[in-house]
Design a protein around this motif. Sequence first.
Motif, PDB file in Angstrom:
ATOM      1  N   LEU A 335       0.864  -1.187   0.000  1.00 58.45           N
ATOM      2  CA  LEU A 335       0.000   0.000   0.000  1.00 58.45           C
ATOM      3  C   LEU A 335       0.900   1.236   0.000  1.00 58.45           C
ATOM      4  O   LEU A 335       1.052   1.884   1.026  1.00 58.45           O
ATOM      5  CB  LEU A 335      -0.854   0.007   1.263  1.00 58.45           C
ATOM      6  N   ALA A 336       1.497   1.523  -1.137  1.00 57.46           N
ATOM      7  CA  ALA A 336       2.427   2.651  -1.212  1.00 57.46           C
ATOM      8  C   ALA A 336       2.070   3.515  -2.414  1.00 57.46           C
ATOM      9  O   ALA A 336       1.536   3.012  -3.404  1.00 57.46           O
ATOM     10  CB  ALA A 336       3.859   2.137  -1.344  1.00 57.46           C
ATOM     11  N   PRO A 337       2.352   4.815  -2.325  1.00 61.87           N
ATOM     12  CA  PRO A 337       1.992   5.693  -3.439  1.00 61.87           C
ATOM     13  C   PRO A 337       2.823   5.421  -4.696  1.00 61.87           C
ATOM     14  O   PRO A 337       2.336   5.630  -5.805  1.00 61.87           O
ATOM     15  CB  PRO A 337       2.265   7.100  -2.901  1.00 61.87           C
ATOM     16  N   ASP A 338       4.064   4.939  -4.516  1.00 59.61           N
ATOM     17  CA  ASP A 338       4.957   4.796  -5.667  1.00 59.61           C
ATOM     18  C   ASP A 338       5.423   3.357  -5.895  1.00 59.61           C
ATOM     19  O   ASP A 338       6.386   3.105  -6.592  1.00 59.61           O
ATOM     20  CB  ASP A 338       6.175   5.715  -5.488  1.00 59.61           C
ATOM     21  N   ASP A 339       4.733   2.406  -5.275  1.00 64.82           N
ATOM     22  CA  ASP A 339       5.099   0.996  -5.423  1.00 64.82           C
ATOM     23  C   ASP A 339       3.827   0.193  -5.155  1.00 64.82           C
ATOM     24  O   ASP A 339       2.998   0.608  -4.339  1.00 64.82           O
ATOM     25  CB  ASP A 339       6.193   0.659  -4.380  1.00 64.82           C
ATOM     26  N   GLY A 340       3.657  -0.933  -5.810  1.00 64.78           N
ATOM     27  CA  GLY A 340       2.493  -1.774  -5.521  1.00 64.78           C
ATOM     28  C   GLY A 340       1.182  -1.139  -5.953  1.00 64.78           C
ATOM     29  O   GLY A 340       0.981  -0.827  -7.121  1.00 64.78           O
ATOM     30  N   LEU A 341       0.290  -0.917  -4.977  1.00 66.22           N
ATOM     31  CA  LEU A 341      -1.065  -0.449  -5.302  1.00 66.22           C
ATOM     32  C   LEU A 341      -1.117   0.947  -5.925  1.00 66.22           C
ATOM     33  O   LEU A 341      -1.921   1.203  -6.814  1.00 66.22           O
ATOM     34  CB  LEU A 341      -1.943  -0.476  -4.039  1.00 66.22           C
ATOM     35  N   GLY A 342      -0.257   1.871  -5.446  1.00 69.05           N
ATOM     36  CA  GLY A 342      -0.317   3.264  -5.922  1.00 69.05           C
ATOM     37  C   GLY A 342      -0.241   3.380  -7.438  1.00 69.05           C
ATOM     38  O   GLY A 342      -1.147   3.954  -8.065  1.00 69.05           O
ATOM     39  N   PRO A 343       0.814   2.836  -8.065  1.00 64.21           N
ATOM     40  CA  PRO A 343       0.919   2.954  -9.523  1.00 64.21           C
ATOM     41  C   PRO A 343      -0.230   2.282 -10.275  1.00 64.21           C
ATOM     42  O   PRO A 343      -0.592   2.729 -11.363  1.00 64.21           O
ATOM     43  CB  PRO A 343       2.258   2.261  -9.832  1.00 64.21           C
ATOM     44  N   ILE A 344      -0.825   1.231  -9.690  1.00 63.29           N
ATOM     45  CA  ILE A 344      -1.958   0.565 -10.356  1.00 63.29           C
ATOM     46  C   ILE A 344      -3.167   1.503 -10.367  1.00 63.29           C
ATOM     47  O   ILE A 344      -3.828   1.701 -11.389  1.00 63.29           O
ATOM     48  CB  ILE A 344      -2.310  -0.758  -9.635  1.00 63.29           C
ATOM     49  N   LEU A 345      -3.428   2.135  -9.196  1.00 60.12           N
ATOM     50  CA  LEU A 345      -4.565   3.057  -9.112  1.00 60.12           C
ATOM     51  C   LEU A 345      -4.335   4.291  -9.975  1.00 60.12           C
ATOM     52  O   LEU A 345      -5.258   4.785 -10.627  1.00 60.12           O
ATOM     53  CB  LEU A 345      -4.787   3.468  -7.651  1.00 60.12           C
ATOM     54  N   ALA A 346      -3.087   4.762 -10.004  1.00 59.00           N
ATOM     55  CA  ALA A 346      -2.779   5.950 -10.818  1.00 59.00           C
ATOM     56  C   ALA A 346      -3.046   5.651 -12.289  1.00 59.00           C
ATOM     57  O   ALA A 346      -3.583   6.496 -13.020  1.00 59.00           O
ATOM     58  CB  ALA A 346      -1.327   6.370 -10.601  1.00 59.00           C
ATOM     59  N   ALA A 347      -2.703   4.437 -12.732  1.00 57.47           N
ATOM     60  CA  ALA A 347      -2.930   4.072 -14.139  1.00 57.47           C
ATOM     61  C   ALA A 347      -4.423   4.093 -14.459  1.00 57.47           C
ATOM     62  O   ALA A 347      -4.831   4.516 -15.544  1.00 57.47           O
ATOM     63  CB  ALA A 347      -2.332   2.698 -14.425  1.00 57.47           C
ATOM     64  N   CYS A 348      -5.257   3.645 -13.500  1.00 55.82           N
ATOM     65  CA  CYS A 348      -6.707   3.644 -13.728  1.00 55.82           C
ATOM     66  C   CYS A 348      -7.241   5.075 -13.843  1.00 55.82           C
ATOM     67  O   CYS A 348      -8.061   5.374 -14.704  1.00 55.82           O
ATOM     68  CB  CYS A 348      -7.422   2.914 -12.590  1.00 55.82           C
ATOM     69  N   VAL A 349      -6.758   5.948 -12.955  1.00 56.16           N
ATOM     70  CA  VAL A 349      -7.209   7.340 -12.989  1.00 56.16           C
ATOM     71  C   VAL A 349      -6.752   8.005 -14.299  1.00 56.16           C
ATOM     72  O   VAL A 349      -7.512   8.749 -14.928  1.00 56.16           O
ATOM     73  CB  VAL A 349      -6.697   8.105 -11.748  1.00 56.16           C
ATOM     74  N   ARG A 350      -5.528   7.706 -14.716  1.00 58.38           N
ATOM     75  CA  ARG A 350      -5.053   8.275 -15.988  1.00 58.38           C
ATOM     76  C   ARG A 350      -5.834   7.698 -17.167  1.00 58.38           C
ATOM     77  O   ARG A 350      -6.107   8.400 -18.137  1.00 58.38           O
ATOM     78  CB  ARG A 350      -3.557   7.994 -16.168  1.00 58.38           C
ATOM     79  N   ALA A 351      -6.212   6.416 -17.070  1.00 59.07           N
ATOM     80  CA  ALA A 351      -6.995   5.799 -18.150  1.00 59.07           C
ATOM     81  C   ALA A 351      -8.292   6.584 -18.361  1.00 59.07           C
ATOM     82  O   ALA A 351      -8.714   6.812 -19.494  1.00 59.07           O
ATOM     83  CB  ALA A 351      -7.310   4.344 -17.812  1.00 59.07           C
ATOM     84  N   ALA A 352      -8.905   7.021 -17.252  1.00 66.21           N
ATOM     85  CA  ALA A 352     -10.162   7.776 -17.355  1.00 66.21           C
ATOM     86  C   ALA A 352      -9.933   9.125 -18.041  1.00 66.21           C
ATOM     87  O   ALA A 352     -10.782   9.599 -18.800  1.00 66.21           O
ATOM     88  CB  ALA A 352     -10.768   7.961 -15.973  1.00 66.21           C
ATOM     89  N   ARG A 353      -8.778   9.758 -17.757  1.00 63.51           N
ATOM     90  CA  ARG A 353      -8.459  11.037 -18.435  1.00 63.51           C
ATOM     91  C   ARG A 353      -8.227  10.794 -19.929  1.00 63.51           C
ATOM     92  O   ARG A 353      -8.689  11.550 -20.774  1.00 63.51           O
ATOM     93  CB  ARG A 353      -7.193  11.682 -17.838  1.00 63.51           C
ATOM     94  N   THR A 354      -7.488   9.721 -20.243  1.00 65.98           N
ATOM     95  CA  THR A 354      -7.203   9.404 -21.649  1.00 65.98           C
ATOM     96  C   THR A 354      -8.503   9.104 -22.390  1.00 65.98           C
ATOM     97  O   THR A 354      -8.721   9.574 -23.515  1.00 65.98           O
ATOM     98  CB  THR A 354      -6.268   8.177 -21.726  1.00 65.98           C
ATOM     99  N   TRP A 355      -9.378   8.339 -21.765  1.00 63.25           N
ATOM    100  CA  TRP A 355     -10.666   7.975 -22.370  1.00 63.25           C
ATOM    101  C   TRP A 355     -11.470   9.245 -22.655  1.00 63.25           C
ATOM    102  O   TRP A 355     -12.019   9.432 -23.747  1.00 63.25           O
ATOM    103  CB  TRP A 355     -11.419   7.045 -21.420  1.00 63.25           C
ATOM    104  N   THR A 356     -11.510  10.131 -21.659  1.00 59.85           N
ATOM    105  CA  THR A 356     -12.288  11.363 -21.792  1.00 59.85           C
ATOM    106  C   THR A 356     -11.718  12.259 -22.903  1.00 59.85           C
ATOM    107  O   THR A 356     -12.470  12.806 -23.711  1.00 59.85           O
ATOM    108  CB  THR A 356     -12.288  12.115 -20.450  1.00 59.85           C
TER     109      THR A 356
END
Length: 470
Positions: A335-356
């Motif tokens: 559960l870290a912002p720059d390792d493990g879960l953080g980068p996975i969640l960031a990719a999802c949030v960026r995916a939504a920006r790219t989609w939009t």
Amino acid sequence: MSTRPSPTTDALFRRALQHIEDWEQSWGAFDRHDALGVDPDRLDSVFDEYLERLEGNYPFHHPRYAGQMLKPPHPVACAAYAAAQRINPNNHALDGGPPTSHMETEVVADLAGMLGLPEASLGHLTGGGTVANLEALWVARELYPDQALAVAENAHYTHGRMSDVLDVEVVPVSADARGRMDLHSLEQTLEQGGIGTVVLTAGTTGLGAVDPIHDALPLCRAHDARVHVDAAYGGFFRLLTEDAAPKIEGFPAERFRAIEDADSVAIDPHKHGLQPYGCGCILFRDPAVGRFYQHDSPYTYFTSDDLHLGEISLECSRAGAAAGALWCTLKALPLAPDDGLGPILAACVRAARTWTDAVADTDALRVVAPPETDIVSYVPATPEASLSAVHEASQALFDAAMNDPDAPIFTSVYRLSADALTTLDPSLRADRDEAAVLRSVLMKPEHETYAADLVDRLATTAQSLDSAAT
Ligand SMILES: *Cc1c(COP(=O)(O)O)cnc(C)c1O
């Protein structure tokens, strides 16, 4: 630079099951009872049928599935779950599964830490977000027996349903067009009095919108109201508020940060925590609420005076495998912002920006509202600017994309009120009370890679529908 191969479920499964088999053997061989035997031909045919019937699922693992809230569990979680499931520990009582009970205590503390709650917080895993929220509302009722619950109209329907179960009055609070609780309406509700607890949502199930938790909290405190945050969907996004997290435009960090001041929080590891279903969590800031759970059982708690998870949970039997899988996952993917879960969640949030952005770049589709987390809303462009035109075109594109024989794309349909839609797009004529829009939940990090291409294909399908109609 170190490379990180994606582990395969197959290799981890074999390793996990071999290990458990060896452990079982170490207790000594014995004969299985004949009554447990199955006729080999029957087994063969029933398994064939079972596996074939499972093919009736949508391809939840694939980037082309961009529909409902379904996130493939991580191979680490699947293998860890299978290993513990073979033993089948029960986290209800310490003697039902000592190792996975201790793991549960550890992961619950990790989740509380990620949300910024005090170390002393009390919590446990649950079967899911429904039970987690039920326990929060039940504790709220025990603390404020004659007071009502204020719930925004875009909160999950479970709050209304569980209030019925608990016989607690619900006072609705309005939401703005993007689905976030309206502060003015909250203030009016609080001023009328009689509100014991306010339910705020960090990531609505509809459009992933985040209530203004940072602004609502002081209002609730000023009126002595308790605050429960339903972060079943969005809780893990709090990782992205830390300095080491990737910066993402339009991400409501301040609101996620404010979760740390809530009295209770529900969070679902089976939504964004890479877990198979059956893994929710409830957390309470004040461990003294544990007194409401107090009970004594003549047959369960006999091994020690340590805390038994069954003493602080409304559910009795719960899969120890769920705790084991989450423990193992969070060790492998922290559960870290720059390792493990953080980068996975960031990719999802960026995916939504790219989609939009991709939607905004086509002539065939239009953005309904910009995403706050990882859920996007969009509609086909229609010749006629009316809700019924939008409604029919959205339904038609949903069906056509899903039934495309070459490369189907799975989206979902969400109904928005005429009020919300005409506020978001004042050019629309309200000839219906509500209309369908398309909604895509981009919970897989791969969506970041495929978003632009998927939108292009949807736009092509929308265009062909449009020209077929004219
Ligand atoms: C999914 C969800 C729930 C219900 O949780 P389950 O795990 O499906 O029982 C409650 N609230 C929110 C915001 C959710 O997204």
